[in-house]
Design a protein around this motif. Structure first.
Motif, PDB file in Angstrom:
ATOM      1  N   TRP A 141      -4.979 -28.307   2.932  1.00  0.00           N
ATOM      2  CA  TRP A 141      -5.216 -27.021   2.300  1.00  0.00           C
ATOM      3  C   TRP A 141      -4.174 -26.779   1.204  1.00  0.00           C
ATOM      4  CZ3 TRP A 141      -3.778 -27.607   7.429  1.00  0.00           C
ATOM      5  CH2 TRP A 141      -2.439 -27.355   7.696  1.00  0.00           C
ATOM      6  N   THR A 142      -4.476 -25.859   0.324  1.00  0.00           N
ATOM      7  CA  THR A 142      -3.526 -25.496  -0.718  1.00  0.00           C
ATOM      8  C   THR A 142      -3.120 -24.038  -0.632  1.00  0.00           C
ATOM      9  OG1 THR A 142      -5.346 -25.024  -2.259  1.00  0.00           O
ATOM     10  CG2 THR A 142      -4.386 -27.248  -2.308  1.00  0.00           C
ATOM     11  N   ILE A 143      -3.906 -23.200   0.042  1.00  0.00           N
ATOM     12  CA  ILE A 143      -3.529 -21.808   0.179  1.00  0.00           C
ATOM     13  C   ILE A 143      -2.654 -21.646   1.419  1.00  0.00           C
ATOM     14  CG2 ILE A 143      -5.614 -21.004  -0.996  1.00  0.00           C
ATOM     15  CD1 ILE A 143      -6.776 -20.276   1.678  1.00  0.00           C
ATOM     16  N   LYS A 144      -1.775 -20.666   1.387  1.00  0.00           N
ATOM     17  CA  LYS A 144      -0.801 -20.464   2.465  1.00  0.00           C
ATOM     18  C   LYS A 144      -1.090 -19.239   3.313  1.00  0.00           C
ATOM     19  CE  LYS A 144       1.544 -24.015   1.092  1.00  0.00           C
ATOM     20  NZ  LYS A 144       1.520 -25.268   1.893  1.00  0.00           N
ATOM     21  N   GLU A 145      -2.011 -18.387   2.859  1.00  0.00           N
ATOM     22  CA  GLU A 145      -2.302 -17.166   3.607  1.00  0.00           C
ATOM     23  C   GLU A 145      -3.701 -16.667   3.258  1.00  0.00           C
ATOM     24  OE1 GLU A 145      -0.126 -14.133   0.429  1.00  0.00           O
ATOM     25  OE2 GLU A 145       0.881 -14.668   2.321  1.00  0.00           O
ATOM     26  N   PHE A 146      -4.235 -15.858   4.134  1.00  0.00           N
ATOM     27  CA  PHE A 146      -5.521 -15.204   3.904  1.00  0.00           C
ATOM     28  C   PHE A 146      -5.295 -13.699   3.773  1.00  0.00           C
ATOM     29  CE2 PHE A 146      -7.051 -19.097   6.021  1.00  0.00           C
ATOM     30  CZ  PHE A 146      -8.038 -19.486   5.121  1.00  0.00           C
ATOM     31  N   ILE A 147      -6.244 -13.051   3.102  1.00  0.00           N
ATOM     32  CA  ILE A 147      -6.185 -11.603   2.918  1.00  0.00           C
ATOM     33  C   ILE A 147      -7.474 -10.993   3.455  1.00  0.00           C
ATOM     34  CG2 ILE A 147      -5.953  -9.698   1.282  1.00  0.00           C
ATOM     35  CD1 ILE A 147      -4.576 -11.625  -0.633  1.00  0.00           C
ATOM     36  N   PRO A 148      -7.456 -10.432   4.674  1.00  0.00           N
ATOM     37  CA  PRO A 148      -8.646  -9.724   5.170  1.00  0.00           C
ATOM     38  C   PRO A 148      -8.896  -8.467   4.338  1.00  0.00           C
ATOM     39  CG  PRO A 148      -7.127 -10.278   6.958  1.00  0.00           C
ATOM     40  CD  PRO A 148      -6.395 -10.501   5.678  1.00  0.00           C
ATOM     41  N   VAL A 149     -10.064  -8.384   3.725  1.00  0.00           N
ATOM     42  CA  VAL A 149     -10.385  -7.255   2.851  1.00  0.00           C
ATOM     43  C   VAL A 149     -10.616  -5.984   3.650  1.00  0.00           C
ATOM     44  CG1 VAL A 149     -12.076  -6.384   1.185  1.00  0.00           C
ATOM     45  CG2 VAL A 149     -11.301  -8.752   1.044  1.00  0.00           C
ATOM     46  N   GLY A 150     -11.103  -6.133   4.876  1.00  0.00           N
ATOM     47  CA  GLY A 150     -11.423  -4.954   5.671  1.00  0.00           C
ATOM     48  C   GLY A 150     -12.761  -4.385   5.250  1.00  0.00           C
ATOM     49  N   PHE A 151     -12.841  -3.070   5.174  1.00  0.00           N
ATOM     50  CA  PHE A 151     -14.065  -2.401   4.727  1.00  0.00           C
ATOM     51  C   PHE A 151     -14.004  -2.253   3.211  1.00  0.00           C
ATOM     52  CE2 PHE A 151     -13.257  -0.933   9.061  1.00  0.00           C
ATOM     53  CZ  PHE A 151     -14.465  -1.223   9.668  1.00  0.00           C
ATOM     54  N   PRO A 152     -14.841  -2.984   2.466  1.00  0.00           N
ATOM     55  CA  PRO A 152     -14.726  -2.973   0.997  1.00  0.00           C
ATOM     56  C   PRO A 152     -14.908  -1.598   0.376  1.00  0.00           C
ATOM     57  CG  PRO A 152     -16.117  -4.790   1.737  1.00  0.00           C
ATOM     58  CD  PRO A 152     -15.875  -3.929   2.930  1.00  0.00           C
ATOM     59  N   GLY A 153     -15.763  -0.762   0.968  1.00  0.00           N
ATOM     60  CA  GLY A 153     -16.043   0.542   0.376  1.00  0.00           C
ATOM     61  C   GLY A 153     -15.080   1.635   0.786  1.00  0.00           C
ATOM     62  N   LEU A 154     -14.089   1.324   1.611  1.00  0.00           N
ATOM     63  CA  LEU A 154     -13.155   2.344   2.097  1.00  0.00           C
ATOM     64  C   LEU A 154     -12.086   2.624   1.048  1.00  0.00           C
ATOM     65  CD1 LEU A 154     -12.539   4.025   4.687  1.00  0.00           C
ATOM     66  CD2 LEU A 154     -10.904   2.245   5.292  1.00  0.00           C
ATOM     67  N   THR A 155     -11.950   3.881   0.669  1.00  0.00           N
ATOM     68  CA  THR A 155     -10.958   4.257  -0.336  1.00  0.00           C
ATOM     69  C   THR A 155      -9.599   4.512   0.302  1.00  0.00           C
ATOM     70  OG1 THR A 155     -11.522   6.609  -0.166  1.00  0.00           O
ATOM     71  CG2 THR A 155     -12.735   5.291  -1.782  1.00  0.00           C
ATOM     72  N   LEU A 156      -8.576   4.490  -0.515  1.00  0.00           N
ATOM     73  CA  LEU A 156      -7.197   4.643  -0.041  1.00  0.00           C
ATOM     74  C   LEU A 156      -6.977   5.959   0.688  1.00  0.00           C
ATOM     75  CD1 LEU A 156      -4.419   3.211  -0.086  1.00  0.00           C
ATOM     76  CD2 LEU A 156      -3.920   4.461  -2.196  1.00  0.00           C
ATOM     77  N   ASN A 157      -7.727   6.983   0.328  1.00  0.00           N
ATOM     78  CA  ASN A 157      -7.553   8.310   0.937  1.00  0.00           C
ATOM     79  C   ASN A 157      -7.824   8.303   2.444  1.00  0.00           C
ATOM     80  OD1 ASN A 157      -7.003   9.320  -1.604  1.00  0.00           O
ATOM     81  ND2 ASN A 157      -9.130   9.949  -1.987  1.00  0.00           N
ATOM     82  N   TYR A 158      -8.637   7.357   2.892  1.00  0.00           N
ATOM     83  CA  TYR A 158      -9.035   7.328   4.304  1.00  0.00           C
ATOM     84  C   TYR A 158      -8.252   6.296   5.114  1.00  0.00           C
ATOM     85  CZ  TYR A 158     -13.028  10.125   2.806  1.00  0.00           C
ATOM     86  OH  TYR A 158     -13.824  11.117   2.296  1.00  0.00           O
ATOM     87  N   TYR A 159      -7.302   5.622   4.491  1.00  0.00           N
ATOM     88  CA  TYR A 159      -6.545   4.594   5.210  1.00  0.00           C
ATOM     89  C   TYR A 159      -5.798   5.174   6.405  1.00  0.00           C
ATOM     90  CZ  TYR A 159      -7.269   0.701   1.951  1.00  0.00           C
ATOM     91  OH  TYR A 159      -7.806  -0.308   1.217  1.00  0.00           O
ATOM     92  N   GLY A 160      -5.164   6.329   6.204  1.00  0.00           N
ATOM     93  CA  GLY A 160      -4.405   6.952   7.286  1.00  0.00           C
ATOM     94  C   GLY A 160      -5.288   7.334   8.456  1.00  0.00           C
ATOM     95  N   LEU A 161      -6.465   7.897   8.162  1.00  0.00           N
ATOM     96  CA  LEU A 161      -7.390   8.298   9.213  1.00  0.00           C
ATOM     97  C   LEU A 161      -7.898   7.082   9.981  1.00  0.00           C
ATOM     98  CD1 LEU A 161      -9.196  10.390  10.648  1.00  0.00           C
ATOM     99  CD2 LEU A 161     -10.868  10.074   8.803  1.00  0.00           C
ATOM    100  N   VAL A 162      -8.286   6.042   9.257  1.00  0.00           N
ATOM    101  CA  VAL A 162      -8.824   4.842   9.895  1.00  0.00           C
ATOM    102  C   VAL A 162      -7.768   4.176  10.765  1.00  0.00           C
ATOM    103  CG1 VAL A 162      -9.693   2.506   9.465  1.00  0.00           C
ATOM    104  CG2 VAL A 162     -10.602   4.441   8.167  1.00  0.00           C
ATOM    105  N   SER A 163      -6.546   4.055  10.249  1.00  0.00           N
ATOM    106  CA  SER A 163      -5.481   3.417  11.032  1.00  0.00           C
ATOM    107  C   SER A 163      -5.160   4.221  12.289  1.00  0.00           C
ATOM    108  CB  SER A 163      -4.221   3.250  10.178  1.00  0.00           C
ATOM    109  OG  SER A 163      -3.748   4.508   9.705  1.00  0.00           O
ATOM    110  N   THR A 164      -5.213   5.545  12.189  1.00  0.00           N
ATOM    111  CA  THR A 164      -4.961   6.394  13.362  1.00  0.00           C
ATOM    112  C   THR A 164      -6.045   6.202  14.416  1.00  0.00           C
ATOM    113  OG1 THR A 164      -3.846   8.050  11.974  1.00  0.00           O
ATOM    114  CG2 THR A 164      -4.602   8.750  14.157  1.00  0.00           C
TER     115      THR A 164
END
Length: 309
Positions: free
Chosen positions: A6-29
């Motif tokens: 492989w050549t990549i060292k890490e992956f980035i899970p996108v999560g919910f693509p349509g989720l905006t930053l404003n709801y990050y706190g609510l979702v994480s809670t």
């Protein structure tokens, strides 16, 4: 022998693509509270099964195995999702991603084998009550549980090793909340059709094979129940079965829906598709303790007794 191709060292899970930053706190809670409830609820069950003498029965040994697998499922999946939406920690190292994939599929497969054992235990108790004490001893249920855990490890390791051998050279974004087999192999820079076919075949075989056995056993259970002359006896027996039927329905119905959509290539919105996968992975471990506490009289009685001390 595995090669580091492989050549990549890490992956980035996108999560919910349509989720905006404003709801990050609510979702994480929400995910944090779900994780807390999952671990605490199942840990209480584990402690009760170990300490309470009235729960020293083969059927509760099977439930003990299910509770351990539920703790494992929640612990492997949820902390990383919480870290993403709470602390903006988006990356997961390459090897850690495959470890997470292995453990997620492992604990879910253990769940499947355990649900099969629960159906078998109930079938023998309802349809062969005279033979039940001989056929479902502590030694036999322990051996069956260990077989399920070891067999699950072998199956999931085959899938993980095949995916691990593929070359990964980018992109490294996973359209998923965690490292799941399909989302990982889709990022390979080589033909992953064979690996996906093997994984899909094993998943369908385990899922449909176990579901077929469960339907078969519960069909016989219903027939046995209908032969009970007393309506009170029938109601009591159905009440005993209802908890396990609810757990089985919550586990299998969403999974079958997603697999049918994938099989027939039915389009799903990315956020809906990811939500369904997260739901059927995390909701059963969350709801199982509640089902046992409120629907199983012996467990609820054991909890009440401990609270009164």
């Amino acid at each position: 022998m595995l090669q580091e191709n492989w050549t990549i060292k890490e992956f980035i899970p996108v999560g919910f693509p349509g989720l905006t930053l404003n709801y990050y706190g609510l979702v994480s809670t929400i995910f944090f509270l779900a994780y807390l409830a999952t671990v605490v609820g199942n840990a209480v069950l584990v402690i009760l099964f170990l300490k309470e003498h009235s729960l020293k029965k083969p059927m509760y040994g099977i439930m003990f195995s299910l509770a351990l697998a539920d703790i494992g499922t929640g612990t492997v999946v949820l902390p990383k999702i919480i870290a993403k939406y709470w602390f903006n920690d988006e990356t997961i190292p390459f090897h850690a991603c495959f470890m997470q994939m292995e453990m997620i599929h492992y604990f879910v497969t253990v769940n499947i084998f355990t649900l099969v054992l629960m159906a078998l235990d109930l079938y023998l108790a309802m349809c062969n009550p005279l033979r039940y004490p001989v056929m479902m001893t502590h030694r036999i249920t322990f051996a069956l549980n260990i077989t399920g855990w070891l067999g699950s490890f072998i199956l999931t390791t085959v899938v993980t090793v095949q995916a691990y051998q593929l070359p990964y050279c980018g992109p490294n974004c996973i359209i998923q909340c965690y490292c799941e087999q399909n989302s990982i192999t889709e990022q390979a820079c080589a033909d992953s059709g064979y690996q996906q076919l093997v994984a899909f075949t094993l998943a369908i075989t385990v899922l449909l094979g176990s579901l077929t056995f469960i339907i078969y056993t519960y069909t016989h259970i219903i027939v046995c129940v209908m032969r009970v002359s007393s309506s009170h006896g029938r109601w009591k027996t159905f009440s005993t079965c209802s908890t396990q039927l609810c757990i089985i329905a919550v586990f299998y119905l969403p999974r079958c829906g997603v697999y049918i959509c994938n099989m027939f290539r039915i389009y799903q919105l990315p956020d809906l598709h990811i939500f369904l996968i997260v739901f059927y992975t995390l909701f059963p471990p969350f709801i199982n303790p509640l089902m046992y506490f409120f629907r199983n009289k012996q467990i609820s009685h054991a909890v009440d007794k401990k609270l009164q001390i």
